[in-house]
Design a protein around this motif. Structure first.
Motif, PDB file in Angstrom:
ATOM      1  N   SER A 163      12.223  11.371 -22.997  1.00 18.74           N
ATOM      2  CA  SER A 163      11.468  10.115 -22.920  1.00 18.74           C
ATOM      3  C   SER A 163      10.763   9.817 -24.237  1.00 18.74           C
ATOM      4  N   PHE A 164      10.199  10.856 -24.859  1.00 20.06           N
ATOM      5  CA  PHE A 164       9.554  10.662 -26.148  1.00 20.06           C
ATOM      6  C   PHE A 164      10.562  10.190 -27.188  1.00 20.06           C
ATOM      7  N   ALA A 165      11.747  10.790 -27.192  1.00 20.67           N
ATOM      8  CA  ALA A 165      12.777  10.384 -28.144  1.00 20.67           C
ATOM      9  C   ALA A 165      13.158   8.924 -27.936  1.00 20.67           C
ATOM     10  N   ALA A 166      13.248   8.495 -26.674  1.00 20.03           N
ATOM     11  CA  ALA A 166      13.559   7.097 -26.381  1.00 20.03           C
ATOM     12  C   ALA A 166      12.415   6.182 -26.818  1.00 20.03           C
ATOM     13  N   TRP A 167      11.165   6.642 -26.639  1.00 17.69           N
ATOM     14  CA  TRP A 167      10.000   5.867 -27.084  1.00 17.69           C
ATOM     15  C   TRP A 167      10.042   5.670 -28.595  1.00 17.69           C
TER      16      TRP A 167
END
Length: 287
Positions: free
Chosen positions: A236-240
């Motif tokens: 999720s952080f990578a997508a953010w």
């Protein structure tokens, strides 16, 4: 350092909250009209000193009458009747008065203002210098305070400065949503580079590849469900991070439309949680 204020619970504060923060409120004014003259400025001399300070340092005209050649300042009337801009400015004026002339009261004033702002659901926040800023909403303010607290310490100076710049951009008139997203991304990227120790930029691919071993090491001894949860949060952080890339290097590009206010608030609110997580991982990695 600012902390989220403790609120005294009541029926109105719990169940009659307004749909959005208030720019003005009779209850807010009434509390200041009572607190200022009755708690800290009780005597004629104290009120005179504050009234003259507010006029000379901030140009605020506090309602007063002339009695035998002396000005009698009526702070009760001022807080109830003055324009809201003067009321808000007076909060900073009192903060500066305390900081310069009565330092023993400076922190107590800031804490009290934060409490009143929160309990009356006002559309403002006050920083550690006594300057009042617009408030996005209470949830966003709680996230802001938590991130600033998590980034205490010299190691996080750059990340903290980027995040504070992001908040300041969002508080501009009109809001600089492009700058807010960019600075929030930069705060996360700074922490990412401290973790990676390679100088590589923050991207979706780099986040997944570089942080995966760190996340696995921190959670490898825990339950499998926790490991899976941590791994998915990393994704999720990578997508953010990937969502911020259109604005990452677009400072002078006028062709790229700025994100809407709701999207910018969402990006910063979500980013606040990830920034705290990165700071935690960095702290744990250094133990």
């Amino acid at each position: 350092m600012a902390t989220e204020p403790q609120q005294t619970p009541s029926f109105r504060r719990r169940y009659l909250r307004p749909d959005s923060p208030l720019p003005d409120s009779p209850r807010f004014r009434r509390r200041l009209a009572t607190i200022v003259p009755e708690l800290w400025f009780k005597t004629f001399e104290e009120r005179s000193e504050l009234g003259r300070w507010m006029a000379s340092a901030f140009g605020i005209d506090v309602y007063h009458s002339e009695v035998m050649g002396d000005r009698v300042f009526e702070f009760e009337v001022f807080f109830l009747k003055a324009h809201i801009h003067d009321v808000i400015e007076s909060i900073t004026a009192i903060a500066r008065f305390f900081a310069i002339r009565q330092q023993r009261n400076a922190n107590a004033w800031l804490a009290l203002v934060r409490e009143v702002f929160a309990e009356e659901h006002m559309a403002y926040r006050i920083d550690d210098d006594g300057v009042v800023h617009p408030l996005v909403d209470q949830a966003f303010e709680a996230a802001r305070v938590s991130v600033i607290g998590a980034l205490a310490g010299d190691a996080f100076n750059a990340a903290r400065a980027h995040f504070e710049n992001a908040i300041a951009a969002l508080e501009e008139d009109p809001p600089n949503t492009r700058g807010a997203v960019r600075d929030c991304f930069d705060a996360a990227e700074n922490l990412f580079k401290l973790l990676a120790k390679t100088g590589q930029d923050l991207s979706k691919q780099n986040a997944n590849a570089t942080l995966r071993p760190i996340v696995d090491a921190l959670h490898g001894s825990l339950d499998q469900a926790i490991q899976q949860h941590a791994g998915r949060m990393l994704s999720s952080f990578a997508a953010w991070a990937d969502a911020g890339h259109p604005y990452r290097h677009a400072q002078g590009d006028t062709e790229i439309q700025a994100p809407t206010m709701p999207l910018a608030v969402l990006y910063l609110s979500t980013g606040a949680g990830f920034i705290r997580w990165l700071a935690h991982m960095l702290t744990m990695a250094r133990l």
